[in-house]
Design an enzyme around this catalytic site. Structure first.
Site, PDB file in Angstrom:
ATOM      1  N   HIS A   1       2.471   3.263  13.132  1.00 33.41           N
ATOM      2  CA  HIS A   1       2.425   4.286  12.596  1.00 33.41           C
ATOM      3  C   HIS A   1       2.800   5.662  14.358  1.00 33.41           C
ATOM      4  CE1 HIS A   1      -1.680   1.655  11.836  1.00 33.41           C
ATOM      5  NE2 HIS A   1      -0.637   1.891  11.046  1.00 33.41           N
TER       6      HIS A   1
ATOM      7  N   ASP B   1       3.538  -6.349   3.730  1.00 35.03           N
ATOM      8  CA  ASP B   1       3.179  -5.376   4.968  1.00 35.03           C
ATOM      9  C   ASP B   1       2.903  -5.268   6.616  1.00 35.03           C
ATOM     10  OD1 ASP B   1       1.720  -3.193   5.705  1.00 35.03           O
ATOM     11  OD2 ASP B   1      -0.203  -3.685   5.544  1.00 35.03           O
TER      12      ASP B   1
ATOM     13  N   GLU C   1      -4.867   1.823   2.470  1.00 34.44           N
ATOM     14  CA  GLU C   1      -5.260   0.783   3.599  1.00 34.44           C
ATOM     15  C   GLU C   1      -5.126   0.726   4.450  1.00 34.44           C
ATOM     16  OE1 GLU C   1      -3.571  -2.338   5.778  1.00 34.44           O
ATOM     17  OE2 GLU C   1      -3.156  -0.416   6.025  1.00 34.44           O
ATOM     18  N   GLU C   2      -4.859   1.985   4.916  1.00 33.59           N
ATOM     19  CA  GLU C   2      -4.570   2.277   6.434  1.00 33.59           C
ATOM     20  C   GLU C   2      -6.126   3.255   7.196  1.00 33.59           C
ATOM     21  OE1 GLU C   2      -2.679   1.869   7.860  1.00 33.59           O
ATOM     22  OE2 GLU C   2      -0.802   1.887   7.554  1.00 33.59           O
TER      23      GLU C   2
ATOM     24  N   ASP D   1       5.823   1.317   7.119  1.00 31.30           N
ATOM     25  CA  ASP D   1       4.710   1.027   6.726  1.00 31.30           C
ATOM     26  C   ASP D   1       4.260   1.977   5.925  1.00 31.30           C
ATOM     27  OD1 ASP D   1       2.525   0.034   6.952  1.00 31.30           O
ATOM     28  OD2 ASP D   1       1.758   1.199   8.750  1.00 31.30           O
TER      29      ASP D   1
ATOM     30  N   HIS E   1       0.911  -1.191   0.300  1.00 26.47           N
ATOM     31  CA  HIS E   1       0.010   0.396   0.419  1.00 26.47           C
ATOM     32  C   HIS E   1       0.843   1.486   0.177  1.00 26.47           C
ATOM     33  CE1 HIS E   1       0.036   1.715   4.179  1.00 26.47           C
ATOM     34  NE2 HIS E   1      -0.167  -0.321   4.873  1.00 26.47           N
TER      35      HIS E   1
END
Length: 477
Positions: A432, A361, A333-334, A299, A287
Site C-alpha cells: 500500500h 494475494d 478487494e481493497e 498487491d 484481485h
C-alpha cells in the site's frame, strides 16, 4: 490486501504416517494417477523457466498502473484483462458487472506546529473525509492501540488529534499485520466517539522508509467520520521524539479527499476448458484492483500474473485436465470485497461444482507452505499433491486454510480451499505504498509461485474424484 491469519500446524505427523495407516474413514480415496503426477511435475519444472506471468505483470503495471476501485485506472484494468486473457488463449473470457465504491484521494499535508515545527510525510487513509479548507490544528494525544484508546476518558481526547503510535511486528508469516491493522480499520471511528477531531497513525508496515502506507478504514453507516492519515515510519518516530520532550505537541492536517457516487467495475473471468468432468471447475483467484499510490505490482498485480501464468501453462498441454481451470480477477478487494461477494452470490448455485479455490494475494515471494481445508477423508489426496511441490521447499502446514479474502467467500459456500504461504518478511515494506512497483519483483520468485499453483491446479482438475465439501463451512456474508 487483508490476509487472514493462518493457523500453522506442524507437518511432522502428516509426513510420516503412511497412507494405509492414516486416520481416514475412506482410505480408498482416489489418488492422482501416475500419468497425472508426471504431467504435474512437468508443469512444475517448465514453470521455473517460463516468464509468461512476469511479462503479464510488466504489461499490467506499465499499461494500466494504479487501479483503485471506481477510478479510470480500474476501468482500464478491466479492458486490459479482457484483452490479455484472450491474447493468451483463454476461452469464455468475459466481464461480470460489480458495483464498487469510489473514493478520490486528495492532497494531504501534515506538519508539527509546536514545540518544534516540522513537515511530515503522510498519506490519507482510504475513505477519509476532507478537513476544512483551513485544515485542522490541535494538540496530539498518543495511544498505542484501540485498547489503550478504550481506556481513555472523553476529556483526554475531545478536541484533540489522536496519534496511534504502535509498531507492526515483522516476520515470515506476516502475522503482525492482523493486530496492527485494527487501528487503521477502526481507529478513526472509535476516536470520533470520544470527540477527537482527527486521527494520524504510524503506517501499518514494516519498513523504515519515509514512505507512508495507505489502506481502508471501516465505519458503520451511522458513525461519525473524521479525517485520518498515515505517517511514514520516520515521521511517526519524529512525532514520538517531540512528544517525549514532555511539552504539548500540536499538529496541523489538511486534506481535500472526497467521496463520489458508487460506480461499475467488473470481475474478469477466463477459462482453460477441461475435458468436461460434469461441469466442475477449479477457481484460481486474484484481485485486479490496487491502491493508487504505486502501480500495484506486489498487491495484487503479482497475483494476477501468477494465476494467469499458471492457467496458461495448463492450457498449453496437449491433453487438458478433466476439469476446467477458471481464472477470476476480482474487482475491489481493497475497499470491501465487492467483487468476491458479488461472485459468491451470483455463483452460489454452482458452488457444488467448484472443486477447489486458490488465491494469490501475499506477493510473489518464495512459497514455503501449503495448507488445505478439506475433509479428513481427503488428506491422503492432499499428501499426494503436496509431494509434487515439496521439492520446491514447500512444507505442509495443516488443514486450516482460509482461502484468503476473495476466495474465502467461496469457502463460506463449502468450496475446498488451499492456501500457498509466501515469505512475507518484506511484503509489508511495500504494501500500500508508492514503492509497490514492478522493479521490486524478482522473476525467479514469481516463477516459483507459478510452478506451485500450476501443479496443484492441474492435479486437482485431473482427479477421478473431487475433494468433497469443505468442513465447517459458514454462510457467505
Amino acid at each position: 490486501m487483508d490476509r487472514r491469519l493462518v493457523l500453522v500446524v506442524t507437518a511432522l505427523s502428516f509426513m510420516t504416517v503412511s497412507p494405509a495407516r492414516a486416520a481416514d474413514p475412506t482410505p480408498t480415496a482416489a489418488l492422482p494417477t501416475a500419468a497425472s503426477l508426471a504431467t504435474a511435475r512437468g508443469l512444475r519444472d517448465k514453470a521455473l523457466t517460463d516468464d509468461t506471468g512476469y511479462e503479464v505483470l510488466r504489461s499490467l503495471t506499465t499499461e494500466v498502473g494504479a487501479r483503485s476501485a471506481g477510478s479510470p485506472g480500474d476501468l482500464r484494468a478491466v479492458t486490459w484483462a479482457l484483452a490479455k486473457l484472450k491474447a493468451l488463449g483463454f476461452q469464455n473470457v468475459h466481464a461480470e458487472s460489480v458495483t464498487v465504491p469510489h473514493w478520490i484521494r486528495g492532497d494531504a499535508r501534515a506538519e508539527i506546529m509546536a514545540p518544534w515545527p516540522q513537515r511530515m510525510v503522510v498519506a490519507t487513509l482510504g475513505g477519509s473525509i476532507a478537513t476544512p479548507a483551513e485544515g485542522i490544528e490541535a494538540e496530539v494525544v498518543r495511544v498505542n492501540s484501540l485498547y489503550e484508546l478504550k481506556l481513555a476518558k472523553p476529556e483526554q481526547v475531545e478536541g484533540k488529534i489522536v496519534f496511534f503510535g504502535g509498531h507492526m511486528a515483522k516476520n515470515r508469516e506476516g502475522s503482525g499485520y492482523g493486530p496492527a491493522v485494527a487501528v487503521r480499520g477502526r481507529g478513526a471511528a472509535e476516536a470520533a466517539k470520544l470527540g477527537a477531531l482527527a486521527v494520524v497513525i504510524r503506517s501499518i508496515g514494516t519498513d523504515h522508509d519515509r514512505v507512508p502506507h495507505t489502506g481502508e478504514m471501516h465505519f458503520e453507516a451511522n458513525e461519525k467520520r473524521i479525517p485520518a492519515m498515515a505517517l511514514s515510519t520516520p515521521d511517526a518516530d519524529l512525532l514520538d521524539e517531540e512528544l517525549a520532550s514532555g511539552q504539548r505537541v500540536r499538529i496541523r492536517l489538511r486534506d481535500d479527499s472526497q467521496w463520489a457516487d458508487s460506480t461499475r467495475s467488473a470481475n474478469v473471468v477466463g477459462e482453460i476448458p477441461g475435458r468436461d468432468k460434469n461441469g466442475e471447475v477449479v477457481v484460481l483467484g486474484a484481485h485486479l484492483d490496487s491502491w493508487d499510490l504505486g502501480t500495484g505490482a506486489e498487491d495484487d498485480g503479482a497475483g494476477v500474473a501468477i494465476m494467469t501464468g499458471a492457467a496458461h501453462l495448463i492450457g498449453e498441454l496437449k491433453t487438458p485436465p478433466k476439469r476446467t481451470i477458471r481464472v477470476v480477477l476480482f474487482a475491489n478487494e481493497e475497499f470491501g470485497l465487492s467483487g468476491a461477494r458479488t461472485y459468491a452470490r451470483d455463483h452460489a448455485a454452482e458452488a457444488s461444482r467448484i472443486v477447489l479455490g486458490m488465491e494469490s494475494d501475499l506477493g510473489p515471494w518464495w512459497v514455503y507452505g501449503l495448507s488445505s481445508r478439506v475433509s479428513t477423508a481427503k488428506l491422503p489426496v492432499i499428501r499426494a499433491l503436496w509431494n509434487v511441490i515439496q521439492p520446491l521447499g514447500v512444507e505442509y502446514m495443516g488443514n486450516e486454510a482460509s482461502g484468503d479474502a476473495d476466495v474465502g467467500q467461496l469457502y463460506a459456500l463449502g468450496v475446498p480451499v488451499f492456501d500457498l504461504l509466501t515469505d512475507a518478511t518484506r511484503y509489508f515494506d511495500l504494501h500500500h505504498t508508492p514503492n509497490d512497483t514492478f522493479d521490486k519483483i524478482d522473476p525467479a520468485q514469481l516463477r516459483h509461485n507459478v510452478a506451485c499453483y500450476s501443479a496443484l491446479a492441474y492435479m486437482v482438475a485431473d482427479l477421478d474424484d473431487n475433494l468433497g465439501r469443505a468442513p465447517r463451512a459458514e454462510k457467505a456474508k
